[in-house]
Design an enzyme around this catalytic site. Sequence first.
Site, PDB file in Angstrom:
ATOM      1  N   LEU A  79      47.708  17.202 -28.258  1.00 14.96           N
ATOM      2  CA  LEU A  79      47.963  16.801 -29.635  1.00 14.96           C
ATOM      3  C   LEU A  79      49.467  16.874 -29.821  1.00 14.96           C
ATOM      4  O   LEU A  79      50.099  17.860 -29.425  1.00 14.96           O
ATOM      5  CB  LEU A  79      47.264  17.736 -30.630  1.00 14.96           C
ATOM      6  N   ASP A  80      50.053  15.855 -30.421  1.00  9.32           N
ATOM      7  CA  ASP A  80      51.502  15.826 -30.593  1.00  9.32           C
ATOM      8  C   ASP A  80      51.991  17.035 -31.389  1.00  9.32           C
ATOM      9  O   ASP A  80      51.237  17.666 -32.132  1.00  9.32           O
ATOM     10  CB  ASP A  80      51.928  14.545 -31.314  1.00  9.32           C
ATOM     11  N   PHE A  81      53.273  17.317 -31.254  1.00 10.95           N
ATOM     12  CA  PHE A  81      53.919  18.441 -31.932  1.00 10.95           C
ATOM     13  C   PHE A  81      53.647  18.419 -33.431  1.00 10.95           C
ATOM     14  O   PHE A  81      53.375  19.455 -34.048  1.00 10.95           O
ATOM     15  CB  PHE A  81      55.428  18.375 -31.662  1.00 10.95           C
TER      16      PHE A  81
END
Length: 247
Positions: A111-113
């Site tokens: 999951l992206d930052f």
Amino acid sequence: MNRTPGSQETQRLSKVLAQAGVASRRAADRLIQEGRVTVNGKVAVLGQKVTPGIDDIRVDNKPVTQNQKRVYIMLHKPQGYLSTCQDPFGRPIVLSLIPEVKERVFPVGRLDFDSEGLLLLTNDGHLAYLLTHPKHEVIKEYVVEVSGKRNNRKIKELLSGIIIDGKKVYVDYAKFLDSSDGSVRLLIGVHEGQKHLVKRLCKAVGYEVKRLIRTRIGPLALFGLEKGKWRHLTRKEVQALYKAARG
């Protein structure tokens, strides 16, 4: 090291690392490329085959042990954390949210930052492979808040396929949810695994993503778990994930 002919079959090093809970197969390949893996004292190479239990396999000079207890964790990832096991720049990582877990685990997918929601962590490399490889068609579901107005044409475009990195990518489903204050929310399901895929799909149809929450992986849904909290999966949940991945 001495070997007994025919005593054990050789396996790809990345598969052995995944089965030992070091990392997913893809991440294991990156560790090998970075020169952080050795076999019998020599730096490993991509595609190398080893014999578990006989070859001395190390990552960052730490021995890789087999047959450790399998751990399956469901985390409600907040924004502002990297879905990695370490970061050379010292940014927050998801492992810092599960300090009570003593076993070595790794995130399943990413999951992206700035994204949030359901993230699985495990040391079961086989399950991680099944859940992340597109051929097994395990759907990941996202609630996506975007700037703009409702436009059914954009939904049709998503369902008709979008060219990403030279390949036509299809969402499994897409529909509008409620909207307010100049924002629109969509529910999108995909089984492909390209980096930043949902954001890129939305951008391709003219939507800028303001917030992205993963709410489901296959049969496992993010219900009743507060942001930043985690829990172990039940045996039934693990079995359901395996069943979903194997069809």
